[in-house]
Design a protein around this motif. Structure first.
Motif, PDB file in Angstrom:
ATOM      1  N   PHE A 225      35.335  35.603  51.582  1.00  0.00           N
ATOM      2  CA  PHE A 225      36.202  36.520  50.848  1.00  0.00           C
ATOM      3  C   PHE A 225      36.294  36.055  49.403  1.00  0.00           C
ATOM      4  O   PHE A 225      36.180  34.858  49.112  1.00  0.00           O
ATOM      5  CB  PHE A 225      37.607  36.534  51.460  1.00  0.00           C
ATOM      6  CG  PHE A 225      37.705  37.201  52.809  1.00  0.00           C
ATOM      7  CD1 PHE A 225      38.474  38.337  52.974  1.00  0.00           C
ATOM      8  CD2 PHE A 225      37.045  36.684  53.921  1.00  0.00           C
ATOM      9  CE1 PHE A 225      38.591  38.957  54.213  1.00  0.00           C
ATOM     10  CE2 PHE A 225      37.153  37.287  55.158  1.00  0.00           C
ATOM     11  CZ  PHE A 225      37.918  38.428  55.307  1.00  0.00           C
ATOM     12  N   ARG A 226      36.566  36.988  48.495  1.00  0.00           N
ATOM     13  CA  ARG A 226      36.873  36.594  47.127  1.00  0.00           C
ATOM     14  C   ARG A 226      38.221  35.885  47.125  1.00  0.00           C
ATOM     15  O   ARG A 226      39.179  36.335  47.754  1.00  0.00           O
ATOM     16  CB  ARG A 226      36.972  37.820  46.199  1.00  0.00           C
ATOM     17  CG  ARG A 226      35.720  38.610  45.970  1.00  0.00           C
ATOM     18  CD  ARG A 226      34.575  37.841  45.390  1.00  0.00           C
ATOM     19  NE  ARG A 226      34.668  37.379  44.030  1.00  0.00           N
ATOM     20  CZ  ARG A 226      34.186  38.028  42.967  1.00  0.00           C
ATOM     21  NH1 ARG A 226      33.650  39.231  43.090  1.00  0.00           N
ATOM     22  NH2 ARG A 226      34.240  37.478  41.766  1.00  0.00           N
TER      23      ARG A 226
ATOM     24  N   GLY B 278      35.541  44.329  50.375  1.00  0.00           N
ATOM     25  CA  GLY B 278      36.900  44.504  49.895  1.00  0.00           C
ATOM     26  C   GLY B 278      37.233  45.977  49.749  1.00  0.00           C
ATOM     27  O   GLY B 278      36.374  46.776  49.344  1.00  0.00           O
TER      28      GLY B 278
ATOM     29  N   TRP C  26      33.939  32.760  45.885  1.00  0.00           N
ATOM     30  CA  TRP C  26      34.013  33.250  47.264  1.00  0.00           C
ATOM     31  C   TRP C  26      34.245  32.044  48.176  1.00  0.00           C
ATOM     32  O   TRP C  26      33.774  30.940  47.890  1.00  0.00           O
ATOM     33  CB  TRP C  26      32.698  33.912  47.680  1.00  0.00           C
ATOM     34  CG  TRP C  26      32.342  35.166  46.968  1.00  0.00           C
ATOM     35  CD1 TRP C  26      31.795  35.271  45.710  1.00  0.00           C
ATOM     36  CD2 TRP C  26      32.479  36.499  47.467  1.00  0.00           C
ATOM     37  NE1 TRP C  26      31.585  36.587  45.388  1.00  0.00           N
ATOM     38  CE2 TRP C  26      31.985  37.367  46.442  1.00  0.00           C
ATOM     39  CE3 TRP C  26      32.952  37.044  48.647  1.00  0.00           C
ATOM     40  CZ2 TRP C  26      31.970  38.750  46.593  1.00  0.00           C
ATOM     41  CZ3 TRP C  26      32.930  38.421  48.804  1.00  0.00           C
ATOM     42  CH2 TRP C  26      32.458  39.264  47.788  1.00  0.00           C
TER      43      TRP C  26
ATOM     44  N   PHE D 252      40.446  42.462  47.271  1.00  0.00           N
ATOM     45  CA  PHE D 252      40.764  41.193  47.917  1.00  0.00           C
ATOM     46  C   PHE D 252      42.068  40.604  47.378  1.00  0.00           C
ATOM     47  O   PHE D 252      42.375  40.732  46.192  1.00  0.00           O
ATOM     48  CB  PHE D 252      39.654  40.167  47.681  1.00  0.00           C
ATOM     49  CG  PHE D 252      38.336  40.510  48.304  1.00  0.00           C
ATOM     50  CD1 PHE D 252      38.071  40.197  49.625  1.00  0.00           C
ATOM     51  CD2 PHE D 252      37.360  41.165  47.559  1.00  0.00           C
ATOM     52  CE1 PHE D 252      36.847  40.513  50.206  1.00  0.00           C
ATOM     53  CE2 PHE D 252      36.135  41.477  48.123  1.00  0.00           C
ATOM     54  CZ  PHE D 252      35.869  41.166  49.445  1.00  0.00           C
TER      55      PHE D 252
ATOM     56  N   ALA E  57      44.362  36.724  48.047  1.00  0.00           N
ATOM     57  CA  ALA E  57      44.308  35.399  48.681  1.00  0.00           C
ATOM     58  C   ALA E  57      45.585  34.643  48.380  1.00  0.00           C
ATOM     59  O   ALA E  57      46.132  34.735  47.282  1.00  0.00           O
ATOM     60  CB  ALA E  57      43.102  34.614  48.166  1.00  0.00           C
TER      61      ALA E  57
ATOM     62  N   LEU F 261      43.237  34.892  53.537  1.00  0.00           N
ATOM     63  CA  LEU F 261      42.336  35.711  52.737  1.00  0.00           C
ATOM     64  C   LEU F 261      42.248  37.096  53.361  1.00  0.00           C
ATOM     65  O   LEU F 261      41.996  37.227  54.564  1.00  0.00           O
ATOM     66  CB  LEU F 261      40.942  35.077  52.667  1.00  0.00           C
ATOM     67  CG  LEU F 261      40.875  33.572  52.359  1.00  0.00           C
ATOM     68  CD1 LEU F 261      39.424  33.109  52.314  1.00  0.00           C
ATOM     69  CD2 LEU F 261      41.586  33.243  51.057  1.00  0.00           C
TER      70      LEU F 261
ATOM     71  N   SER G  46      41.107  41.481  52.936  1.00  0.00           N
ATOM     72  CA  SER G  46      40.172  42.417  52.292  1.00  0.00           C
ATOM     73  C   SER G  46      40.855  43.696  51.844  1.00  0.00           C
ATOM     74  O   SER G  46      40.267  44.769  51.876  1.00  0.00           O
ATOM     75  CB  SER G  46      39.012  42.742  53.238  1.00  0.00           C
ATOM     76  OG  SER G  46      39.492  43.438  54.378  1.00  0.00           O
TER      77      SER G  46
ATOM     78  N   THR H 212      49.429  39.439  52.503  1.00  0.00           N
ATOM     79  CA  THR H 212      48.422  38.381  52.515  1.00  0.00           C
ATOM     80  C   THR H 212      48.976  37.097  51.916  1.00  0.00           C
ATOM     81  O   THR H 212      48.864  36.011  52.491  1.00  0.00           O
ATOM     82  CB  THR H 212      47.179  38.838  51.728  1.00  0.00           C
ATOM     83  OG1 THR H 212      46.646  40.020  52.337  1.00  0.00           O
ATOM     84  CG2 THR H 212      46.110  37.756  51.709  1.00  0.00           C
TER      85      THR H 212
END
Length: 459
Positions: A56-57, A196, A224, A295, A297, A317, A319, A326
């Motif tokens: 994931f980013r 994403g 990533w 995305f 995080a 993480l 999307s 998140t």
């Protein structure tokens, strides 16, 4: 599955459902347990279904890596945090901003590089980003207040790259990712990348967001990664232990609050590249949030508090670019980790006594009318106010190598100040001066008279 893991899983499933997040991957790292990982949803990548290795980013979590690179360079004598950036990097404008101010987002740089990067989705390369610094604004005076800037951290990334003789990506891999074994963290989009999404606010539809290469802005938000790698990184930021990357004292420096992000709330602080979230009772979550198109995080480690096993980090993480659940989930899981599965209580064991030179120091002393207790624990001289709460760390002293009766306060109250001991003819310590304040065995006024003697002479 253990009871704590059942609670973790339920929290993850609730966040994914409430936040309507297409894919969510989570990892919890701690020093005394095997890592816990969990995924829910679908990756959107037909070649790589969602799993622990999905990438994931991580967006602005990237900044924490760049900040560590800067501090490594400082520790190696390559730069001074309080020198202007122009001393190390040829820039056409705003070169008077110090490295420390750029790390803490208090240099006043505008948020993004010159141009409409998030409209065109075309980012400048490193050379253009620096060359066009004179077209970017200084939106606030230096040191006026906190103002988040991707531009500022990008400049620092290229500064470190120049000092080390490589690109930011090369230096990052060589000095952090490889030594710490973060093999699933990459600059380029990997084959295992999740898609994403922008999730529609009024239906269950979701639109894939375009992948964006940030080019010269990369040191601020390019990376990533997997949840497992990021949970380990979060644990490192909170409790580095023995590592080959950065001295623990330097990470302490990074975690010290440089500014608050909102002067009316004082709820979140910012250190040197790190977000600091106080949790009460001397607990703080340290790390960073991240956002890129499609995305979000949350990557945080937990410091302090009862039940904390040490090396405790969490990464969540997702999307979806809009689901705040998140980031919230990272903090919730850190709280659950010490509530549902606290560290084991270590038994107390008899240890060696204090060295003879310090035995006459142990016990109760008085200064400024208040009582203090000096003790020897864990092989070091400590002191704390008698009325201090149990969770408040004591002051810890380190002897000076060339002065037997002078110690430096290494941490805690009066950190950095000297403690000087005065002995009688038998060698017993009868008086001390800490930060120049007199410490005596009986409660004395500033004139040296005993409180128990009552009123002194009228002035």
């Amino acid at each position: 599955m253990t009871v704590p893991q059942t609670r973790y899983e339920r929290a993850v499933r609730r966040a994914q459902s409430d936040g309507r997040i297409p894919a969510l991957t989570v990892a919890l790292h701690r020093a005394d347990r095997e890592p816990w990982t969990f995924t829910v949803g679908e990756s959107g990548n037909p070649d790589h279904p969602l799993g622990p290795d999905s990438r994931f980013r991580i967006g602005s979590v990237t900044k924490t890596f760049t900040a560590v690179l800067v501090m490594q360079a400082r520790d190696d004598g390559l730069l001074d945090l309080d020198e202007p950036v122009s001393r190390y990097l040829d820039v056409p404008a705003h070169g008077d901003a110090t490295i420390r101010r750029l790390l803490s987002h208090t240099a006043g740089y505008q948020r993004e590089p010159y141009g409409d990067v998030w409209d065109t989705l075309v980012a400048p390369d490193a050379g253009r980003l620096l060359a066009e610094l004179d077209r970017a604004e200084r939106v606030l005076p230096n040191a006026r207040r906190y103002h988040y800037s991707n531009l500022g951290l990008a400049v620092l990334g290229h500064l470190v790259a120049k000092l080390r003789g490589g690109t930011w990506a090369e230096i990052l891999t060589e000095r952090i990712l490889t030594p710490l074994g973060l093999g699933h963290t990459t600059v380029d989009r990997p084959a295992e990348a999740a898609v994403g999404y922008l999730v529609d606010a009024y239906s269950d539809a979701a639109r894939p967001e375009p992948p964006v290469d940030l080019g010269g802005v990369g040191p601020a938000a390019q990376l990533w990664s997997t949840a497992s790698d990021m949970a380990r990184w979060a644990a490192f930021l909170a409790d580095p232990g023995v590592n080959r990357v950065l001295d623990a004292a330097t990470l302490d420096e990074m975690r010290w609050p440089s500014t608050t992000t909102d002067e009316s709330l004082w709820a979140i602080g910012f250190g040197l590249g790190l977000i600091l979230c106080p949790e009460g009772n001397r607990v703080v979550h340290v790390g960073h949030d991240g956002a890129m198109p499609g995305f979000l995080a949350g990557v945080y480690g937990r410091r302090g508090g009862e039940g904390n096993p040490g090396g405790l980090g969490c990464a969540v993480l997702g999307s979806s670019g809009t689901a705040g659940q998140t980031i919230d989930l990272a903090h919730e899981l850190l709280r659950l980790a010490v509530e549902a599965d606290p560290a084991e209580i270590r038994p107390w064991r008899v240890a060696a006594p204090a060295p003879p030179a310090y035995r006459s120091v142990l016990g109760r002393w008085w200064s400024e009318g208040s009582e203090f207790v000096f003790a020897w624990h864990d092989g070091q001289l400590q002191a704390r106010a008698a009325e201090a709460p149990a969770e408040k760390p004591p002051a810890i002293f380190r002897p000076l190598p060339d002065q037997a009766d002078v110690l430096r306060t290494a941490s805690g109250r009066e950190s950095g100040e000297l403690l000087r001991m005065t002995r009688d003819e038998r060698g017993a310590v009868v008086r001390m001066h800490w930060a120049t304040y007199r410490f005596t065995r009986l409660q004395e006024g500033f004139d040296g008279g005993l409180a128990s003697d009552g009123p002194g002479p009228r002035l």
